[in-house]
Motif scaffolding. Structure first.
Motif, PDB file in Angstrom:
ATOM      1  N   UNK A  74       0.852  -1.183   0.000  1.00 51.97           N
ATOM      2  CA  UNK A  74       0.000   0.000   0.000  1.00 51.97           C
ATOM      3  C   UNK A  74       0.890   1.234   0.000  1.00 51.97           C
ATOM      4  N   UNK A  75       0.667   2.143  -0.962  1.00 46.49           N
ATOM      5  CA  UNK A  75       1.452   3.370  -1.087  1.00 46.49           C
ATOM      6  C   UNK A  75       0.668   4.549  -0.525  1.00 46.49           C
ATOM      7  N   UNK A  76       1.302   5.291   0.400  1.00 51.08           N
ATOM      8  CA  UNK A  76       0.662   6.452   1.011  1.00 51.08           C
ATOM      9  C   UNK A  76       1.655   7.610   1.126  1.00 51.08           C
ATOM     10  N   UNK A  77       1.123   8.815   1.310  1.00 53.45           N
ATOM     11  CA  UNK A  77       1.987   9.995   1.500  1.00 53.45           C
ATOM     12  C   UNK A  77       2.674   9.963   2.858  1.00 53.45           C
ATOM     13  N   UNK A  78       1.978   9.462   3.844  1.00 55.58           N
ATOM     14  CA  UNK A  78       2.490   9.416   5.219  1.00 55.58           C
ATOM     15  C   UNK A  78       2.707   7.971   5.638  1.00 55.58           C
ATOM     16  N   UNK A  79       3.654   7.786   6.528  1.00 57.89           N
ATOM     17  CA  UNK A  79       3.914   6.448   7.055  1.00 57.89           C
ATOM     18  C   UNK A  79       2.742   6.004   7.932  1.00 57.89           C
ATOM     19  N   UNK A  80       2.328   4.757   7.763  1.00 58.05           N
ATOM     20  CA  UNK A  80       1.311   4.148   8.622  1.00 58.05           C
ATOM     21  C   UNK A  80       2.059   3.397   9.710  1.00 58.05           C
ATOM     22  N   UNK A  81       1.790   3.736  10.948  1.00 50.42           N
ATOM     23  CA  UNK A  81       2.484   3.108  12.070  1.00 50.42           C
ATOM     24  C   UNK A  81       1.706   1.881  12.532  1.00 50.42           C
ATOM     25  N   UNK A  82       2.174   0.702  12.122  1.00 55.73           N
ATOM     26  CA  UNK A  82       1.531  -0.546  12.516  1.00 55.73           C
ATOM     27  C   UNK A  82       2.554  -1.670  12.502  1.00 55.73           C
ATOM     28  N   UNK A  83       2.491  -2.507  13.520  1.00 57.77           N
ATOM     29  CA  UNK A  83       3.355  -3.684  13.586  1.00 57.77           C
ATOM     30  C   UNK A  83       2.927  -4.773  12.611  1.00 57.77           C
ATOM     31  N   UNK A  84       1.803  -4.585  11.953  1.00 62.34           N
ATOM     32  CA  UNK A  84       1.314  -5.603  11.024  1.00 62.34           C
ATOM     33  C   UNK A  84       2.157  -5.680   9.745  1.00 62.34           C
ATOM     34  N   UNK A  85       2.863  -4.621   9.430  1.00 66.82           N
ATOM     35  CA  UNK A  85       3.644  -4.600   8.202  1.00 66.82           C
ATOM     36  C   UNK A  85       4.954  -5.349   8.366  1.00 66.82           C
ATOM     37  N   UNK A  86       5.286  -6.162   7.375  1.00 62.75           N
ATOM     38  CA  UNK A  86       6.566  -6.870   7.347  1.00 62.75           C
ATOM     39  C   UNK A  86       7.694  -5.873   7.100  1.00 62.75           C
ATOM     40  N   UNK A  87       7.438  -4.898   6.218  1.00 61.35           N
ATOM     41  CA  UNK A  87       8.447  -3.907   5.856  1.00 61.35           C
ATOM     42  C   UNK A  87       7.750  -2.627   5.438  1.00 61.35           C
ATOM     43  N   UNK A  88       8.392  -1.498   5.740  1.00 55.71           N
ATOM     44  CA  UNK A  88       7.928  -0.197   5.280  1.00 55.71           C
ATOM     45  C   UNK A  88       9.133   0.490   4.653  1.00 55.71           C
ATOM     46  N   UNK A  89       8.977   0.926   3.418  1.00 54.45           N
ATOM     47  CA  UNK A  89      10.069   1.594   2.700  1.00 54.45           C
ATOM     48  C   UNK A  89       9.588   2.966   2.243  1.00 54.45           C
ATOM     49  N   UNK A  90      10.541   3.841   1.995  1.00 51.76           N
ATOM     50  CA  UNK A  90      10.196   5.201   1.575  1.00 51.76           C
ATOM     51  C   UNK A  90      10.944   5.565   0.293  1.00 51.76           C
ATOM     52  N   UNK A  91      10.596   4.880  -0.833  1.00 51.16           N
ATOM     53  CA  UNK A  91      11.275   5.159  -2.092  1.00 51.16           C
ATOM     54  C   UNK A  91      10.767   6.422  -2.783  1.00 51.16           C
ATOM     55  N   UNK A  92       9.659   6.920  -2.389  1.00 53.45           N
ATOM     56  CA  UNK A  92       8.947   8.079  -2.941  1.00 53.45           C
ATOM     57  C   UNK A  92       7.776   8.224  -2.000  1.00 53.45           C
ATOM     58  N   UNK A  93       6.647   7.591  -2.361  1.00 56.57           N
ATOM     59  CA  UNK A  93       5.607   7.460  -1.339  1.00 56.57           C
ATOM     60  C   UNK A  93       6.041   6.394  -0.333  1.00 56.57           C
ATOM     61  N   UNK A  94       5.423   6.391   0.822  1.00 56.80           N
ATOM     62  CA  UNK A  94       5.679   5.322   1.782  1.00 56.80           C
ATOM     63  C   UNK A  94       5.066   4.048   1.224  1.00 56.80           C
ATOM     64  N   UNK A  95       5.828   2.982   1.198  1.00 60.31           N
ATOM     65  CA  UNK A  95       5.345   1.703   0.689  1.00 60.31           C
ATOM     66  C   UNK A  95       5.304   0.718   1.848  1.00 60.31           C
ATOM     67  N   UNK A  96       4.106   0.275   2.177  1.00 61.59           N
ATOM     68  CA  UNK A  96       3.859  -0.613   3.315  1.00 61.59           C
ATOM     69  C   UNK A  96       3.563  -2.012   2.792  1.00 61.59           C
ATOM     70  N   UNK A  97       4.314  -3.010   3.250  1.00 63.73           N
ATOM     71  CA  UNK A  97       4.164  -4.381   2.764  1.00 63.73           C
ATOM     72  C   UNK A  97       3.569  -5.264   3.862  1.00 63.73           C
ATOM     73  N   UNK A  98       2.394  -5.797   3.595  1.00 62.81           N
ATOM     74  CA  UNK A  98       1.665  -6.641   4.534  1.00 62.81           C
ATOM     75  C   UNK A  98       1.635  -8.069   4.004  1.00 62.81           C
ATOM     76  N   UNK A  99       2.248  -8.997   4.731  1.00 61.92           N
ATOM     77  CA  UNK A  99       2.176 -10.406   4.346  1.00 61.92           C
ATOM     78  C   UNK A  99       0.792 -10.940   4.682  1.00 61.92           C
ATOM     79  N   UNK A 100       0.190 -11.646   3.724  1.00 65.09           N
ATOM     80  CA  UNK A 100      -1.155 -12.187   3.911  1.00 65.09           C
ATOM     81  C   UNK A 100      -1.088 -13.710   3.829  1.00 65.09           C
ATOM     82  N   UNK A 101      -1.436 -14.350   4.943  1.00 69.22           N
ATOM     83  CA  UNK A 101      -1.486 -15.810   4.978  1.00 69.22           C
ATOM     84  C   UNK A 101      -2.920 -16.322   4.974  1.00 69.22           C
ATOM     85  N   UNK A 102      -3.871 -15.409   5.209  1.00 70.83           N
ATOM     86  CA  UNK A 102      -5.289 -15.741   5.244  1.00 70.83           C
ATOM     87  C   UNK A 102      -6.041 -14.507   4.748  1.00 70.83           C
ATOM     88  N   UNK A 103      -6.926 -14.635   3.768  1.00 68.87           N
ATOM     89  CA  UNK A 103      -7.651 -13.469   3.259  1.00 68.87           C
ATOM     90  C   UNK A 103      -8.385 -12.687   4.348  1.00 68.87           C
TER      91      UNK A 103
END
Length: 125
Positions: A74-103
């Motif tokens: 998920x790409x956003x202007x601001x960082x989302x503060x959550x422990x649910x994300x595996x990784x958060x990167x800031x290459x331009x927009x903030x890119x939040x990566x959420x691993x999904x093991x169950x829909x």
């Protein structure tokens, strides 16, 4: 995977978690944003309005030891503060990566992030 997938079902062939995750995300976005476009490429299924704001991809195609069948980015202007994300990167927009093991992990909190990202991405008009 040879060539570019024709559609979402082709992209997630043999991956029921990925396909059901896509369906949950797509239905929720369509309910609030009638102009979201889904683009399927070799590497991801992307969601766009004026710009891209989310994507689903399959880490097992790129990593030896993928911890999840699908990742929602998920790409956003601001960082989302959550422990649910595996990784958060800031290459331009903030890119939040959420691993999904169950829909079901695509819950109200995740959908809130997606709707906010879609709002930021702007409409097509």
């Amino acid at each position: 995977m040879a060539g570019t997938p024709r559609d979402v079902e082709d992209f997630f062939a043999g991956d029921p978690v990925g396909l059901e995750t896509f369906r949950r995300v797509d239905a929720a976005l369509a309910a609030q944003h009638d102009d979201v476009v889904v683009r399927v490429s070799r590497s991801q299924v992307a969601f766009r309005r004026r710009r891209g704001f989310a994507a689903l991809w399959v880490p097992g195609r790129y990593l030896r030891r993928a911890a999840a069948p699908v990742v929602l980015s998920v790409a956003t202007r601001e960082r989302i503060d959550s422990d649910r994300f595996k990784e958060v990167a800031h290459p331009g927009p903030w890119m939040h990566h959420l691993e999904v093991t169950d829909p079901a992990q695509v819950d109200d909190e995740v959908l809130g992030w997606l709707h906010a990202a879609a709002d930021e991405a702007g409409g097509t008009g």
